[in-house]
Design a protein around this motif. Structure first.
Motif, PDB file in Angstrom:
ATOM      1  N   SER A  45       0.856  -1.189   0.000  1.00  0.00           N
ATOM      2  CA  SER A  45       0.000   0.000   0.000  1.00  0.00           C
ATOM      3  C   SER A  45       0.891   1.237   0.000  1.00  0.00           C
ATOM      4  O   SER A  45       1.772   1.378   0.842  1.00  0.00           O
ATOM      5  N   GLY A  46       0.674   2.116  -0.993  1.00  0.00           N
ATOM      6  CA  GLY A  46       1.501   3.314  -1.162  1.00  0.00           C
ATOM      7  C   GLY A  46       1.885   3.472  -2.619  1.00  0.00           C
ATOM      8  O   GLY A  46       1.746   2.544  -3.414  1.00  0.00           O
ATOM      9  N   LYS A  47       2.345   4.661  -2.962  1.00  0.00           N
ATOM     10  CA  LYS A  47       2.691   4.971  -4.360  1.00  0.00           C
ATOM     11  C   LYS A  47       4.127   4.559  -4.681  1.00  0.00           C
ATOM     12  O   LYS A  47       5.075   4.990  -4.030  1.00  0.00           O
ATOM     13  N   ILE A  48       4.267   3.725  -5.732  1.00  0.00           N
ATOM     14  CA  ILE A  48       5.605   3.306  -6.178  1.00  0.00           C
ATOM     15  C   ILE A  48       6.076   4.276  -7.250  1.00  0.00           C
ATOM     16  O   ILE A  48       5.368   4.549  -8.220  1.00  0.00           O
ATOM     17  N   SER A  49       7.269   4.814  -7.060  1.00  0.00           N
ATOM     18  CA  SER A  49       7.831   5.800  -7.989  1.00  0.00           C
ATOM     19  C   SER A  49       8.181   5.167  -9.342  1.00  0.00           C
ATOM     20  O   SER A  49       8.641   4.027  -9.404  1.00  0.00           O
ATOM     21  N   LYS A  50       7.978   5.935 -10.399  1.00  0.00           N
ATOM     22  CA  LYS A  50       8.328   5.437 -11.732  1.00  0.00           C
ATOM     23  C   LYS A  50       9.842   5.492 -11.962  1.00  0.00           C
ATOM     24  O   LYS A  50      10.375   4.755 -12.770  1.00  0.00           O
ATOM     25  N   ARG A  51      10.489   6.397 -11.229  1.00  0.00           N
ATOM     26  CA  ARG A  51      11.926   6.575 -11.447  1.00  0.00           C
ATOM     27  C   ARG A  51      12.776   5.562 -10.681  1.00  0.00           C
ATOM     28  O   ARG A  51      13.509   4.777 -11.253  1.00  0.00           O
ATOM     29  N   LYS A  52      12.661   5.596  -9.349  1.00  0.00           N
ATOM     30  CA  LYS A  52      13.526   4.731  -8.551  1.00  0.00           C
ATOM     31  C   LYS A  52      12.819   4.229  -7.297  1.00  0.00           C
ATOM     32  O   LYS A  52      12.178   4.996  -6.591  1.00  0.00           O
ATOM     33  N   SER A  53      12.969   2.928  -7.054  1.00  0.00           N
ATOM     34  CA  SER A  53      12.441   2.326  -5.831  1.00  0.00           C
ATOM     35  C   SER A  53      13.575   1.731  -5.018  1.00  0.00           C
ATOM     36  O   SER A  53      14.534   1.195  -5.577  1.00  0.00           O
ATOM     37  N   ILE A  54      13.434   1.841  -3.706  1.00  0.00           N
ATOM     38  CA  ILE A  54      14.405   1.249  -2.797  1.00  0.00           C
ATOM     39  C   ILE A  54      13.661   0.227  -1.954  1.00  0.00           C
ATOM     40  O   ILE A  54      12.756   0.575  -1.193  1.00  0.00           O
ATOM     41  N   VAL A  55      14.020  -1.024  -2.127  1.00  0.00           N
ATOM     42  CA  VAL A  55      13.380  -2.111  -1.382  1.00  0.00           C
ATOM     43  C   VAL A  55      14.269  -2.447  -0.187  1.00  0.00           C
ATOM     44  O   VAL A  55      15.463  -2.678  -0.346  1.00  0.00           O
ATOM     45  N   VAL A  56      13.690  -2.431   1.010  1.00  0.00           N
ATOM     46  CA  VAL A  56      14.473  -2.724   2.219  1.00  0.00           C
ATOM     47  C   VAL A  56      13.928  -3.989   2.876  1.00  0.00           C
ATOM     48  O   VAL A  56      12.776  -4.033   3.302  1.00  0.00           O
ATOM     49  N   GLN A  57      14.766  -5.013   2.941  1.00  0.00           N
ATOM     50  CA  GLN A  57      14.344  -6.278   3.556  1.00  0.00           C
ATOM     51  C   GLN A  57      15.565  -7.040   4.047  1.00  0.00           C
ATOM     52  O   GLN A  57      16.426  -7.428   3.289  1.00  0.00           O
ATOM     53  N   SER A  58      15.612  -7.270   5.364  1.00  0.00           N
ATOM     54  CA  SER A  58      16.689  -8.058   5.957  1.00  0.00           C
ATOM     55  C   SER A  58      16.396  -9.546   5.801  1.00  0.00           C
ATOM     56  O   SER A  58      15.241  -9.960   5.907  1.00  0.00           O
ATOM     57  N   ILE A  59      17.455 -10.328   5.587  1.00  0.00           N
ATOM     58  CA  ILE A  59      17.254 -11.774   5.387  1.00  0.00           C
ATOM     59  C   ILE A  59      17.746 -12.536   6.616  1.00  0.00           C
ATOM     60  O   ILE A  59      18.764 -13.208   6.599  1.00  0.00           O
ATOM     61  N   TYR A  60      16.997 -12.355   7.732  1.00  0.00           N
ATOM     62  CA  TYR A  60      17.287 -13.112   8.960  1.00  0.00           C
ATOM     63  C   TYR A  60      16.197 -14.167   9.125  1.00  0.00           C
ATOM     64  O   TYR A  60      15.243 -14.201   8.348  1.00  0.00           O
ATOM     65  N   PRO A  61      16.302 -15.054  10.116  1.00  0.00           N
ATOM     66  CA  PRO A  61      15.306 -16.125  10.259  1.00  0.00           C
ATOM     67  C   PRO A  61      13.873 -15.613  10.421  1.00  0.00           C
ATOM     68  O   PRO A  61      13.684 -14.622  11.129  1.00  0.00           O
ATOM     69  N   PRO A  62      12.906 -16.280   9.760  1.00  0.00           N
ATOM     70  CA  PRO A  62      13.058 -17.397   8.817  1.00  0.00           C
ATOM     71  C   PRO A  62      13.700 -16.922   7.509  1.00  0.00           C
ATOM     72  O   PRO A  62      13.091 -16.152   6.758  1.00  0.00           O
ATOM     73  N   VAL A  63      14.937 -17.362   7.289  1.00  0.00           N
ATOM     74  CA  VAL A  63      15.775 -16.859   6.196  1.00  0.00           C
ATOM     75  C   VAL A  63      15.136 -17.040   4.823  1.00  0.00           C
ATOM     76  O   VAL A  63      15.051 -16.090   4.042  1.00  0.00           O
ATOM     77  N   ASP A  64      14.679 -18.259   4.540  1.00  0.00           N
ATOM     78  CA  ASP A  64      14.123 -18.516   3.201  1.00  0.00           C
ATOM     79  C   ASP A  64      12.851 -17.702   2.950  1.00  0.00           C
ATOM     80  O   ASP A  64      12.641 -17.190   1.853  1.00  0.00           O
ATOM     81  N   THR A  65      12.018 -17.557   3.969  1.00  0.00           N
ATOM     82  CA  THR A  65      10.792 -16.760   3.849  1.00  0.00           C
ATOM     83  C   THR A  65      11.139 -15.304   3.553  1.00  0.00           C
ATOM     84  O   THR A  65      10.579 -14.688   2.645  1.00  0.00           O
ATOM     85  N   ASN A  66      12.073 -14.752   4.326  1.00  0.00           N
ATOM     86  CA  ASN A  66      12.457 -13.341   4.138  1.00  0.00           C
ATOM     87  C   ASN A  66      13.171 -13.107   2.808  1.00  0.00           C
ATOM     88  O   ASN A  66      13.053 -12.042   2.216  1.00  0.00           O
ATOM     89  N   LEU A  67      13.880 -14.131   2.324  1.00  0.00           N
ATOM     90  CA  LEU A  67      14.547 -14.030   1.017  1.00  0.00           C
ATOM     91  C   LEU A  67      13.500 -13.983  -0.100  1.00  0.00           C
ATOM     92  O   LEU A  67      13.554 -13.106  -0.973  1.00  0.00           O
ATOM     93  N   ILE A  68      12.547 -14.895  -0.060  1.00  0.00           N
ATOM     94  CA  ILE A  68      11.487 -14.925  -1.082  1.00  0.00           C
ATOM     95  C   ILE A  68      10.695 -13.618  -1.070  1.00  0.00           C
ATOM     96  O   ILE A  68      10.361 -13.057  -2.123  1.00  0.00           O
ATOM     97  N   GLN A  69      10.433 -13.087   0.137  1.00  0.00           N
ATOM     98  CA  GLN A  69       9.710 -11.815   0.230  1.00  0.00           C
ATOM     99  C   GLN A  69      10.530 -10.680  -0.380  1.00  0.00           C
ATOM    100  O   GLN A  69       9.990  -9.825  -1.086  1.00  0.00           O
TER     101      GLN A  69
END
Length: 292
Positions: A45-69
């Motif tokens: 939910s929120g407006k995604i910029s057409k120019r540049k997006s910054i995705v922030v997601q740490s890959i800690y346990p559950p590692v595989d779940t957070n990686l896929i996300q």
């Protein structure tokens, strides 16, 4: 509308929010529903910029779940944005950067292909376990250090004649950098880890220089806390004063925090790359500088 958007992964919501304020970006929130079989369904939910997006997601346990996300968020961002930067505050799998024993899969090589395939044009990590891991990536990579932020916090503790200690020789450079920022000396212990069982032994003999001093044990990450417990027990026998632990990533699996405190550690100080009780040092400013 901002030319930037920060898409907050569920594992890094606090850092994302702080970062979006600092770089004046649209904040895009993730709602995650996990089904009974473990599958994640993500709604943004929120407006995604057409120019540049910054995705922030740490890959800690559950590692595989957070990686896929993380990969799913990058893929979704790429549908709208011309450029997608992935901020992975804690890079899971970074210890699997080479074939230690015959037949082992170098998982970082797989991650390099996955991030590129999902649509990331650049990856920024905080204190990645080994820079060798990024050699397997064909997209731009950057590693930033949380050491200056951690040192700022340690300076406020008014320690007695502090000494920075690395629990092993592998962390010697980190301890050296930490000590330089703090304006103190450093030492590195010698440890031996059994590759098969994972058991840790301290090989260093007596140390005179730790007596009557406050110590800061410095590491990049604490998982089960085995190395920290062994190092603390050894240092306490050398008649040191207080022992503090400063690390970037406090995974603190099982009852690691309890065991570390029991060994005699006064306080664990970690960055908010992984949210938790000890995550008292904010690294959003360091990440903001790395983006600019």
């Amino acid at each position: 509308m901002s030319k930037l958007s920060v898409i907050a992964g569920k594992s890094s919501e606090e850092v994302s929010r702080k970062l979006s304020r600092k770089i004046k970006a649209n904040f895009v929130k993730s709602q995650v529903r996990v089904f009974a079989d473990g599958e994640s369904k993500i709604t943004l939910s929120g407006k995604i910029s057409k120019r540049k997006s910054i995705v922030v997601q740490s890959i800690y346990p559950p590692v595989d779940t957070n990686l896929i996300q993380a990969l799913s968020l990058i893929s979704k961002a790429k549908e709208t944005s011309a450029e997608v930067i992935a901020i992975i505050p804690y890079m899971g799998y970074a210890r699997q950067d080479r074939e230690f024993l015959p037949g082992e899969i170098v998982t970082m090589k797989v991650l390099g292909k996955l991030f590129k395939g999902a649509g990331a044009s650049k990856i920024i990590a905080v204190d990645i376990h080994s820079m060798l891991g990024f050699k397997h990536f064909s997209i731009k990579t950057k590693n930033v250090s949380a050491i200056p932020d951690l040192v700022q916090y340690v300076k406020k503790l008014s320690l007695k004649n502090p000494l920075v200690v690395s629990p092993d020789q592998g962390g010697k450079e980190r301890a050296k950098e930490f000590a330089k920022e703090l304006g103190s000396e450093f030492i590195a212990l010698e440890k031996k880890r059994d590759r098969k069982t994972g058991k840790v032994k301290i090989k260093t003999k007596n140390l005179d220089e730790v007596e009557n001093r406050d110590l800061i044990l410095v590491d990049d990450m604490i998982s089960t806390g085995g190395s920290i417990v062994k190092a603390t027990q050894f240092l306490k026998k050398q008649k040191c004063k207080k022992v503090y632990v400063a690390c970037t990533h406090a995974l603190l699996m099982n009852d690691a925090e309890k065991r570390i405190k029991k060994a005699g550690v006064t306080k664990i100080i970690s960055a908010n790359t992984i949210p938790g009780k000890t995550s008292i040092v904010d690294i959003s400013n360091t990440i903001a500088k790395a983006i600019k």
